[in-house]
Design a protein around this motif. Structure first.
Motif, mmCIF file in Angstrom:
data_model
loop_
_atom_site.group_PDB
_atom_site.id
_atom_site.type_symbol
_atom_site.label_atom_id
_atom_site.label_comp_id
_atom_site.label_asym_id
_atom_site.label_seq_id
_atom_site.Cartn_x
_atom_site.Cartn_y
_atom_site.Cartn_z
ATOM 1 N N THR A 239 0.926 -1.158 0.110
ATOM 2 C CA THR A 239 -0.063 -0.139 0.107
ATOM 3 C C THR A 239 0.801 1.078 0.066
ATOM 4 O O THR A 239 2.003 1.174 0.521
ATOM 5 N N HIS A 240 0.422 2.262 -0.557
ATOM 6 C CA HIS A 240 1.072 3.589 -0.818
ATOM 7 C C HIS A 240 0.460 4.646 0.183
ATOM 8 O O HIS A 240 -0.505 4.657 0.239
ATOM 9 N N ALA A 241 1.596 5.542 0.473
ATOM 10 C CA ALA A 241 1.297 6.542 1.386
ATOM 11 C C ALA A 241 1.453 7.995 0.704
ATOM 12 O O ALA A 241 2.667 7.782 -0.012
ATOM 13 N N GLU B 32 -3.127 5.809 0.226
ATOM 14 C CA GLU B 32 -3.875 6.224 -1.067
ATOM 15 C C GLU B 32 -4.893 5.111 -1.360
ATOM 16 O O GLU B 32 -5.423 5.229 -2.676
ATOM 17 N N GLU B 33 -5.355 4.175 -0.610
ATOM 18 C CA GLU B 33 -6.107 3.093 -0.875
ATOM 19 C C GLU B 33 -5.875 2.351 -2.058
ATOM 20 O O GLU B 33 -6.680 1.698 -2.890
ATOM 21 N N THR B 34 -4.524 2.177 -2.206
ATOM 22 C CA THR B 34 -4.237 1.076 -3.200
ATOM 23 C C THR B 34 -3.664 -0.325 -2.789
ATOM 24 O O THR B 34 -2.886 -0.131 -1.631
ATOM 25 N N VAL B 35 -3.463 -1.226 -3.511
ATOM 26 C CA VAL B 35 -3.010 -2.321 -2.891
ATOM 27 C C VAL B 35 -2.529 -3.108 -4.210
ATOM 28 O O VAL B 35 -3.003 -3.382 -5.278
ATOM 29 N N GLU B 36 -1.441 -4.081 -4.201
ATOM 30 C CA GLU B 36 -0.890 -4.831 -5.154
ATOM 31 C C GLU B 36 -0.621 -6.117 -4.872
ATOM 32 O O GLU B 36 0.330 -6.411 -3.724
ATOM 33 N N HIS C 118 -2.624 -4.399 -9.637
ATOM 34 C CA HIS C 118 -2.435 -3.007 -8.995
ATOM 35 C C HIS C 118 -4.182 -2.463 -9.006
ATOM 36 O O HIS C 118 -4.676 -2.494 -9.707
ATOM 37 N N PHE C 119 -4.603 -2.396 -7.606
ATOM 38 C CA PHE C 119 -5.789 -1.965 -7.300
ATOM 39 C C PHE C 119 -6.040 -0.843 -6.447
ATOM 40 O O PHE C 119 -5.163 -0.674 -5.692
ATOM 41 N N LYS C 120 -7.033 0.285 -6.821
ATOM 42 C CA LYS C 120 -7.630 1.155 -6.065
ATOM 43 C C LYS C 120 -8.866 1.005 -5.148
ATOM 44 O O LYS C 120 -9.760 0.451 -5.951
ATOM 45 N N ARG C 121 -8.836 1.123 -3.777
ATOM 46 C CA ARG C 121 -10.045 0.828 -3.260
ATOM 47 C C ARG C 121 -11.069 2.153 -3.335
ATOM 48 O O ARG C 121 -10.662 3.116 -3.147
ATOM 49 N N MET D 187 -5.002 -5.234 2.439
ATOM 50 C CA MET D 187 -4.732 -3.801 2.761
ATOM 51 C C MET D 187 -4.669 -3.650 4.141
ATOM 52 O O MET D 187 -4.073 -2.637 4.674
ATOM 53 N N MET D 188 -5.782 -4.410 4.845
ATOM 54 C CA MET D 188 -5.835 -4.102 6.409
ATOM 55 C C MET D 188 -4.509 -4.698 6.953
ATOM 56 O O MET D 188 -4.228 -4.063 8.054
ATOM 57 N N ASN D 189 -3.933 -5.878 6.548
ATOM 58 C CA ASN D 189 -2.686 -6.303 7.188
ATOM 59 C C ASN D 189 -1.713 -5.389 7.207
ATOM 60 O O ASN D 189 -0.797 -5.118 7.943
ATOM 61 N N ALA D 190 -1.640 -4.661 5.847
ATOM 62 C CA ALA D 190 -0.533 -3.838 5.500
ATOM 63 C C ALA D 190 -0.593 -2.550 6.530
ATOM 64 O O ALA D 190 0.327 -1.967 7.118
ATOM 65 N N GLY D 191 -1.905 -2.199 6.800
ATOM 66 C CA GLY D 191 -2.188 -0.942 7.723
ATOM 67 C C GLY D 191 -1.582 -1.367 9.306
ATOM 68 O O GLY D 191 -0.989 -0.522 9.856
#
Length: 390
Positions: free
Chosen positions: A33-35, A42-46, A338-341, A380-384
């Motif tokens: 995930t990117h910040a 940025e609500e993204t995950v790959e 690559h996805f955006k939430r 995404m949640m685990n990355a956060g």
């Protein structure tokens, strides 16, 4: 050698700070995930190619489908204004007798109380005296008319007698109407029977919901003594949000459950309000398909308004993920896996598909994760969580 170990340990801590996990297992290398510069996501995950194959990741575009569903709303049972009445008398008096209690059932025309006051007796006396005087005046008028024909009396005398006759006739009719308002039988009174108490009659059949007076209390004119509700004509008053207004139609079926029951009942949309309240809702008036006088006005209910089939943009149910009370989909980006939430709102559901309302800036022809969306959310949640841990 000791300095090199410290450097490697620090590097390991930095690298694990941004490593998301997928389904509880550590992911390697590419999914992240990117910040932005302020530290907000940025609500993204790959995902890596291997991870995408593992979760069976698939994408598809939104399609218009014919879906039929129901709008879930809240409401309450209510009665029309003409079925909820306050009982009063047009003349003040003392409440001498009543057996009413809240919850009693009364029938239209039933005597529900008795009132007393000296004015009631005086009014009856005035009526009888006026009637007696009227009989005399009628005879006098006939005599003056005969004398006038023979030119024995002056025309002025006849006109005065006629005026007095008309005035007394009007007075008698006014007294008579007052007696009727007091529920006094004029025919019985004309036979010489004066009553000291007047009856108070139930204006409709229904349940007594309020008792505002007690025996011995002086009740002023038009003061509410009782309230009666006719529960045979209850209706469901629903509160519908503004966004669902276009899906409403008169005649649609409604299923509802009262807050104190589990039994499902049905109704039909009869009227749709034409004014939006400050909370962006409208009122929808529904007639019950089956009347039940045991139901009570003011009871809260949950309802489902059938909307019928219509063409709406939709995605498979598994493409939509709920998190924190909000609904999300994952928009495919140009880079592979690559996805955006995106946060969305939903509409009707049916046959495994759900209506989706996307943000306005969503590009045309966009594709979304229709399989593996739950795994993307987990990554995404685990990355956060990993980011907050280090």
């Amino acid at each position: 050698m000791q300095k090199l170990l410290i450097i490697f340990a620090a590097a390991a801590l930095v690298s694990c700070g941004n490593s998301p996990t997928l389904n509880g297992k550590d992911s390697t290398g590419t999914n992240e995930t990117h910040a932005d510069e302020h530290g907000h996501g940025e609500e993204t995950v790959e995902l890596t190619e291997a991870q995408a194959r593992t979760v069976g990741l698939q994408t598809a575009a939104i399609e218009n489908r014919s879906l039929s569903g129901a709008i879930k709303v809240n409401g309450m049972l209510d009665v029309p204004p003409q079925q909820m009445l306050s009982v009063s008398t047009p003349f003040g008096g003392i409440l001498r007798n009543t057996q009413l209690l809240e919850g009693y059932w009364v029938k239209k025309g039933q005597v529900i109380a008795e009132m007393e006051h000296p004015d009631y007796i005086q009014l009856q006396q005035d009526y009888l005296e006026a009637k007696a005087q009227f009989g005399f005046l009628e005879q006098e008028l006939e005599r003056q008319q005969e004398l006038s024909k023979e030119n024995v009396t002056a025309r002025k005398t006849l006109q005065k007698t006629e005026a007095e006759h008309r005035a007394l006739k009007v007075r008698i009719e006014g007294l008579r109407q007052k007696l009727l308002l007091m529920n006094i039988h004029v025919a019985t009174l004309e036979k010489g029977t004066i009553v000291r108490a007047i009856p108070v009659l139930a204006p409709i059949s229904g349940y007594v919901t309020k008792v505002n007076a007690n025996i011995g209390k002086f009740v002023s004119a038009n003061e509410s003594m009782f309230e009666i509700v006719d529960t045979e004509h209850l209706h469901a008053e629903l509160t519908v949000f503004e966004k669902d207004i276009p899906r409403l139609k008169i005649g649609r079926k409604v299923r509802f459950v009262l807050s104190n029951e589990t039994k499902e009942r049905t109704a039909t949309v009869h009227l749709i309000g034409r004014e939006i309240d400050s909370d962006r809702t409208i009122r929808v008036h529904c007639h019950l398909d089956k009347e039940d006088k045991e139901m009570m006005p003011g009871t809260y209910l949950k309802a489902w308004v059938e909307t019928g089939a219509m063409e709406v943009p939709s995605l498979p149910d598994e493409a939509i993920v709920m998190e924190g009370g909000k609904y999300y989909v994952f928009l495919a980006q140009e880079e592979p896996h690559h996805f955006k939430r995106l946060e969305i709102s939903t509409g009707v559901s049916g046959n495994g598909y759900t209506e989706v309302r996307l943000p306005e800036e969503t590009p045309a022809g966009a594709k979304f994760a229709v399989k593996g969306a739950g795994d993307l959310m987990a990554a995404m949640m685990n990355a956060g969580e990993a980011g907050h841990a280090h």
